[in-house]
Design an enzyme around this catalytic site. Structure first.
Site, PDB file in Angstrom:
ATOM      1  N   ASP A  59      -7.330   4.334  -4.514  1.00 44.53           N
ATOM      2  CA  ASP A  59      -7.994   3.876  -3.216  1.00 44.53           C
ATOM      3  C   ASP A  59      -8.486   5.379  -2.716  1.00 44.53           C
ATOM      4  O   ASP A  59      -8.713   5.966  -3.607  1.00 44.53           O
ATOM      5  CB  ASP A  59      -6.647   3.532  -2.105  1.00 44.53           C
ATOM      6  CG  ASP A  59      -7.487   3.055  -0.662  1.00 44.53           C
ATOM      7  OD1 ASP A  59      -7.806   2.078  -0.642  1.00 44.53           O
ATOM      8  OD2 ASP A  59      -7.303   3.761   0.375  1.00 44.53           O
ATOM      9  N   LYS A  72       0.953  -1.271  -0.108  1.00 41.60           N
ATOM     10  CA  LYS A  72      -0.093  -0.048   0.075  1.00 41.60           C
ATOM     11  C   LYS A  72       0.940   1.342   0.023  1.00 41.60           C
ATOM     12  O   LYS A  72       2.020   1.322   0.562  1.00 41.60           O
ATOM     13  CB  LYS A  72      -0.924   0.055   1.254  1.00 41.60           C
ATOM     14  CG  LYS A  72      -2.061   0.765   1.197  1.00 41.60           C
ATOM     15  CD  LYS A  72      -3.224   0.046   0.471  1.00 41.60           C
ATOM     16  CE  LYS A  72      -4.465   0.840   0.210  1.00 41.60           C
ATOM     17  NZ  LYS A  72      -5.478   0.085  -0.291  1.00 41.60           N
TER      18      LYS A  72
HETATM   19  P1  NDP Z   1     -13.231   7.331  -2.147  1.00 41.65           P
HETATM   20  O1  NDP Z   1     -12.112   8.335  -2.313  1.00 41.65           O
HETATM   21  O2  NDP Z   1     -13.649   7.275  -3.810  1.00 41.65           O
HETATM   22  O3  NDP Z   1     -14.162   7.824  -1.147  1.00 41.65           O
HETATM   23  C1  NDP Z   1     -14.007   7.808   0.118  1.00 41.65           C
HETATM   24  C2  NDP Z   1     -15.281   8.182   0.734  1.00 41.65           C
HETATM   25  O4  NDP Z   1     -15.150   8.229   2.080  1.00 41.65           O
HETATM   26  C3  NDP Z   1     -15.784   9.642   0.537  1.00 41.65           C
HETATM   27  O5  NDP Z   1     -17.308   9.714   0.574  1.00 41.65           O
HETATM   28  C4  NDP Z   1     -15.046  10.412   1.737  1.00 41.65           C
HETATM   29  O6  NDP Z   1     -15.889  11.674   2.058  1.00 41.65           O
HETATM   30  C5  NDP Z   1     -15.250   9.432   2.758  1.00 41.65           C
HETATM   31  N1  NDP Z   1     -14.103   9.655   3.714  1.00 41.65           N
HETATM   32  C6  NDP Z   1     -12.652   9.235   3.690  1.00 41.65           C
HETATM   33  N2  NDP Z   1     -12.116   9.366   4.540  1.00 41.65           N
HETATM   34  C7  NDP Z   1     -12.848   9.875   5.612  1.00 41.65           C
HETATM   35  C8  NDP Z   1     -12.831  10.100   6.870  1.00 41.65           C
HETATM   36  N3  NDP Z   1     -11.496  10.084   7.396  1.00 41.65           N
HETATM   37  N4  NDP Z   1     -13.791  10.430   7.599  1.00 41.65           N
HETATM   38  C9  NDP Z   1     -15.130  10.345   6.904  1.00 41.65           C
HETATM   39  N5  NDP Z   1     -15.255  10.086   5.786  1.00 41.65           N
HETATM   40  C10 NDP Z   1     -14.256   9.778   5.172  1.00 41.65           C
HETATM   41  O7  NDP Z   1     -12.432   6.181  -1.525  1.00 41.65           O
HETATM   42  P2  NDP Z   1     -12.878   4.680  -2.099  1.00 41.65           P
HETATM   43  O8  NDP Z   1     -14.425   4.518  -2.187  1.00 41.65           O
HETATM   44  O9  NDP Z   1     -12.079   3.998  -3.275  1.00 41.65           O
HETATM   45  O10 NDP Z   1     -12.622   3.876  -0.703  1.00 41.65           O
HETATM   46  C11 NDP Z   1     -13.214   3.662   0.410  1.00 41.65           C
HETATM   47  C12 NDP Z   1     -12.973   2.700   1.317  1.00 41.65           C
HETATM   48  O11 NDP Z   1     -12.882   1.443   0.462  1.00 41.65           O
HETATM   49  C13 NDP Z   1     -11.476   2.823   1.868  1.00 41.65           C
HETATM   50  O12 NDP Z   1     -11.473   2.216   3.066  1.00 41.65           O
HETATM   51  C14 NDP Z   1     -10.586   2.051   0.872  1.00 41.65           C
HETATM   52  O13 NDP Z   1      -9.489   1.736   1.262  1.00 41.65           O
HETATM   53  C15 NDP Z   1     -11.803   0.969   0.459  1.00 41.65           C
HETATM   54  N6  NDP Z   1     -11.432   0.142  -0.670  1.00 41.65           N
HETATM   55  C16 NDP Z   1     -11.412   0.808  -1.874  1.00 41.65           C
HETATM   56  C17 NDP Z   1     -11.226  -0.041  -3.084  1.00 41.65           C
HETATM   57  C18 NDP Z   1     -11.108   0.611  -4.455  1.00 41.65           C
HETATM   58  O14 NDP Z   1     -11.344  -0.113  -5.393  1.00 41.65           O
HETATM   59  N7  NDP Z   1     -11.355   1.838  -4.609  1.00 41.65           N
HETATM   60  C19 NDP Z   1     -10.938  -1.606  -3.052  1.00 41.65           C
HETATM   61  C20 NDP Z   1     -10.911  -2.044  -1.575  1.00 41.65           C
HETATM   62  C21 NDP Z   1     -11.255  -1.279  -0.586  1.00 41.65           C
HETATM   63  P3  NDP Z   1     -15.582  13.071   1.225  1.00 41.65           P
HETATM   64  O15 NDP Z   1     -16.231  12.803  -0.100  1.00 41.65           O
HETATM   65  O16 NDP Z   1     -15.977  13.942   2.053  1.00 41.65           O
HETATM   66  O17 NDP Z   1     -13.877  12.929   1.142  1.00 41.65           O
HETATM   67  O1  2IT Z   2      -7.805  -1.908  -0.734  1.00 40.23           O
HETATM   68  C1  2IT Z   2      -7.878  -2.203  -2.002  1.00 40.23           C
HETATM   69  O2  2IT Z   2      -8.141  -3.462  -2.208  1.00 40.23           O
HETATM   70  C2  2IT Z   2      -7.838  -1.349  -3.073  1.00 40.23           C
HETATM   71  N1  2IT Z   2      -7.525   0.034  -2.573  1.00 40.23           N
HETATM   72  C3  2IT Z   2      -7.640  -1.924  -4.348  1.00 40.23           C
HETATM   73  C4  2IT Z   2      -6.026  -2.123  -4.642  1.00 40.23           C
HETATM   74  C5  2IT Z   2      -5.620  -2.294  -6.170  1.00 40.23           C
HETATM   75  O3  2IT Z   2      -4.560  -2.674  -6.245  1.00 40.23           O
HETATM   76  O4  2IT Z   2      -6.685  -2.457  -7.082  1.00 40.23           O
END
Ligand code: NDP
Ligand code: 2IT
Length: 449
Positions: free
Chosen positions: A166, A126
């Protein structure tokens, strides 16, 4: 003191020294693999636990960049290349002011086991930066991404370490990161996934985590003679994972009624207006406050005016999907969900439920689908993207979706089989940890010291 306790003490002392989130992730895994170690003591001889909780490499770099007014800024960049026993390092990059080595070590550690659970040959990593994309112009985002890649490009490679998306890193940022890598190396190597389609991205990558989460949950429920169809679902977050989870929940006939961001929560009892949500969060990159202004059926609760956790978890539901960030669902919120008769928690974010929250769900026989399994669809489709790129191949959205469904259903079956083998009943978190640990440990033994 037994072997696992001893390793936990080492983790608490030298490995984690002050890294509370990283230690939380280690403790959760080590506690649940006890039955596996008992049955397979050869892993004690190979000292696998002490070896697996220590990252192979931790890279830290300085990022200097110029904003639109030509002011110079400095941010900290990191990459934790945690374990590559199963394959090249693979994992996302996070841009958020809260990024620090503790958060990235927890995420990289979780990624090792998640990636192993997919059955694909990828290691765990990461990275990220303590950069805040909020309020930055498109040009500033591009300059930051270019500076990030310039500072760090010589540590990655398509068979060494492959980056991904992420929090704060989506197609736009990935495009700029990839563009800069190409410029610096004169190569089109697939060193990052979640690329825009125009740069060789996979048709189904942006939706894969959210869709995969719903596929996993539906498969699990069907196995228990239940379904999400017609059921009220609550979702936190409003980013990539949350939006695509909401989209797929509608596709299968469920009723998603909440979403949230860092400023507040929306409850729309008729169902979230997906088009409006996408317009606000993906097009305008604005706050959910706008949703309530547009939609009079919705309630908006500001985070700063709400005491204790998030208002999302006050809303009665059949299934709850935390899709925002780590430790967003604590003990108090868990108790509210239980009091409101929740049936299943499925984690879209990484480690969104606190240790106490998980304990409470388990004690009350609430089905708990852990992140390592439930959100693995994203990284799995990242590997499909890598394999398309290296074969100069193309898969249609339908083909990717079919593969994603098969992967999520196999993950569930493999975990359930592990649960049965270790008499864990429906403790899917323990089943997932044992399955992931077993695959990595086997590879570590095979490669020698
Ligand atoms: P995005 O940046 O697209 O969205 C994140 C969302 O969470 C936004 O709505 C943001 O609010 C909110 N958020 C982020 N940090 C905080 C915080 N500290 N407190 C409150 N709200 C928060 O990220 P993703 O949707 O990609 O990721 C969301 C989660 O999923 C994470 O835990 C990530 O690690 C996990 N994940 C993502 C993957 C991917 O493919 N993208 C794969 C697997 C897991 P705001 O809009 O106000 O910033
Ligand atoms: O937490 C996760 O699995 C991700 N943010 C996706 C990682 C990736 O390499 O696609």
């Amino acid at each position: 003191m037994n072997y696992i306790q001893q390793a936990m003490e080492i983790a608490r002392g030298t490995n984690c020294a002050g890294d509370t989130t990283f230690f939380q992730a280690i403790e959760e895994v080590l506690t649940s693999i006890k039955p596996f170690i008992k049955k397979n003591p050869e892993y004690i001889e190979h000292n696998i636990i002490e070896r697996i909780i220590c990252p192979n490499r931790e890279i830290r770099f300085k990022i200097e960049w110029l904003d639109d007014k030509n002011r110079i800024h400095v941010n900290n960049g990191y990459r934790i290349q945690f374990n590559n026993a199963l394959g090249p390092y693979k994992g996302g990059v996070r841009f958020h002011p809260s990024v620090n080595p503790d958060i990235l070590k927890f995420l990289a550690f979780e990624q090792i086991f998640k990636n192993a659970i997919t059955g694909l040959h990828i290691g765990g990593a990461k990275g990220g930066a303590d950069f805040d994309p909020k309020g930055k112009s498109d040009q500033e985002i591009m300059k930051f991404c270019q500076a990030f890649m310039t500072a760090f490009y010589n540590s990655i490679g398509e068979d060494i370490d492959i980056l991904g998306g992420d929090i704060g890193v989506g197609e736009r940022e990935v495009g700029y990161l990839f563009g800069q890598y190409k410029m610096l190396t004169n190569s089109y190597d697939s060193i990052i996934t979640s690329k825009p389609i125009a740069l060789g991205g996979s048709e189904g990558r942006s939706s894969a985590t959210g869709y995969g989460l719903v596929y996993f949950t539906q498969t699990l429920l069907e196995d228990m003679g239940e379904t999400l169809k017609g059921k009220i679902c609550t979702i936190s977050g409003s980013g990539n994972v949350a939006i695509h989870a909401i989209e797929k929940l509608y596709d299968i006939g469920a009723i998603p009624v909440t979403c949230s961001d860092s400023k507040g929560t929306i409850h729309d009892p008729n169902g979230i207006d997906l088009a409006l949500l996408k317009e606000i969060k993906l097009e305008q990159r604005a706050s959910l406050e706008l949703y309530a202004e547009e939609k009079k059926t919705a309630t908006y609760v500001k985070r700063e005016e709400y005491q204790g956790g998030s208002y999302v978890w006050d809303i009665p539901c059949f299934a709850a999907f935390p899709c925002a960030t780590q430790n967003e669902l604590g003990e108090e919120s868990a108790q509210k969900l239980i009091d409101n008769d929740v049936k299943i928690i499925a984690e879209g974010a990484n480690m969104p439920t606190t240790t106490q929250g998980i304990e409470l769900f388990m004690k009350n026989d609430i089905i708990f689908a852990p992140a390592k399994a439930a959100n693995a669809g994203g990284v799995a489709v990242s590997v499909l993207e890598m394999s398309q790129n290296s074969a100069f191949n193309y898969w249609s959205p339908e083909e990717i979706d079919q593969k994603l469904q098969e992967i999520m259903s196999k993950i569930y079956r493999d975990i359930k089989k592990t649960c049965d083998e270790y008499n864990l009943d429906m403790d899917l978190a323990a089943g997932a940890n044992i399955l992931g640990f077993k695959r990595v440990a086997k590879a570590m033994v095979a490669q020698g010291v």
